[in-house]
Design a protein around this motif. Structure first.
Motif, PDB file in Angstrom:
ATOM      1  N   PHE A  37       0.844  -1.173   0.000  1.00  0.00           N
ATOM      2  CA  PHE A  37       0.000   0.000   0.000  1.00  0.00           C
ATOM      3  C   PHE A  37       0.894   1.244   0.000  1.00  0.00           C
ATOM      4  O   PHE A  37       2.076   1.158   0.336  1.00  0.00           O
ATOM      5  N   ARG A  38       0.303   2.364  -0.365  1.00  0.00           N
ATOM      6  CA  ARG A  38       1.053   3.605  -0.287  1.00  0.00           C
ATOM      7  C   ARG A  38       0.143   4.732   0.168  1.00  0.00           C
ATOM      8  O   ARG A  38      -1.063   4.676  -0.036  1.00  0.00           O
ATOM      9  N   GLN A  39       0.762   5.703   0.779  1.00  0.00           N
ATOM     10  CA  GLN A  39       0.007   6.851   1.262  1.00  0.00           C
ATOM     11  C   GLN A  39       0.796   8.118   0.988  1.00  0.00           C
ATOM     12  O   GLN A  39       1.912   8.285   1.503  1.00  0.00           O
ATOM     13  N   ALA A  40       0.215   8.975   0.179  1.00  0.00           N
ATOM     14  CA  ALA A  40       0.814  10.265  -0.128  1.00  0.00           C
ATOM     15  C   ALA A  40       0.285  11.304   0.849  1.00  0.00           C
ATOM     16  O   ALA A  40      -0.796  11.124   1.422  1.00  0.00           O
ATOM     17  N   PRO A  41       1.000  12.383   1.050  1.00  0.00           N
ATOM     18  CA  PRO A  41       0.544  13.423   1.986  1.00  0.00           C
ATOM     19  C   PRO A  41      -0.847  13.920   1.631  1.00  0.00           C
ATOM     20  O   PRO A  41      -1.127  14.250   0.475  1.00  0.00           O
ATOM     21  N   GLY A  42      -1.716  13.934   2.618  1.00  0.00           N
ATOM     22  CA  GLY A  42      -3.061  14.433   2.421  1.00  0.00           C
ATOM     23  C   GLY A  42      -3.996  13.490   1.694  1.00  0.00           C
ATOM     24  O   GLY A  42      -5.139  13.856   1.402  1.00  0.00           O
ATOM     25  N   GLU A  46      -3.674   3.743  -0.239  1.00  0.00           N
ATOM     26  CA  GLU A  46      -4.230   3.043  -1.382  1.00  0.00           C
ATOM     27  C   GLU A  46      -3.479   1.753  -1.680  1.00  0.00           C
ATOM     28  O   GLU A  46      -2.271   1.644  -1.439  1.00  0.00           O
ATOM     29  N   PHE A  47      -4.205   0.810  -2.195  1.00  0.00           N
ATOM     30  CA  PHE A  47      -3.658  -0.486  -2.585  1.00  0.00           C
ATOM     31  C   PHE A  47      -2.792  -0.334  -3.819  1.00  0.00           C
ATOM     32  O   PHE A  47      -3.173   0.324  -4.783  1.00  0.00           O
TER      33      PHE A  47
END
Length: 123
Positions: A37-42, A46-47
């Protein structure tokens, strides 16, 4: 439950490549599906991609299909994410996660998480 420790990632220019690794503890790792998964600032987490316990089944998000490759080596309790053709929009903290049984795209279904690895792609 397994414990996951990530390594890799870093900073690269657009079009470049990076890899992230996920090392797992436990003797039954092959029975665990793994998701990246990844998570960008704000943004919400997401898978990105999932891989089955045997490694025989994978599923990629459309946004990374053809550029990212997931693999695993159960003898070493390792899962790898190779990222090619990186784009600035791939910039995020990347997480590996494991769950007993098959992988899922819903992050809420995972009970073991790596510590996260920063991937930054400059334009």
């Amino acid at each position: 439950q397994v414990q996951l420790v990530q390594s890799g990632g870093g900073l690269v220019q657009a079009g470049g490549s990076l890899s992230v690794s996920c090392a797992a503890s436990g003797r039954t790792f092959s029975s665990y599906g793994v998701g990246w998964f990844r998570q960008a600032p704000g943004k919400e987490r997401e898978f990105v991609v999932g891989i089955s316990g045997s490694g025989g089944a994978t599923s990629y998000a459309d946004s990374v299909k053809g550029r990212f490759t997931v693999s695993r080596d159960n003898a070493k309790n390792m899962v790898y994410l190779q990222m090619n053709g990186l784009k600035p929009e791939d910039t995020a903290v990347y997480y590996c996660a494991a769950r007993s049984g098959g992988f899922r795209s819903d992050s809420r279904l995972y009970d073991s998480w790596g510590q996260g690895t920063q991937v930054t792609v400059s334009s």
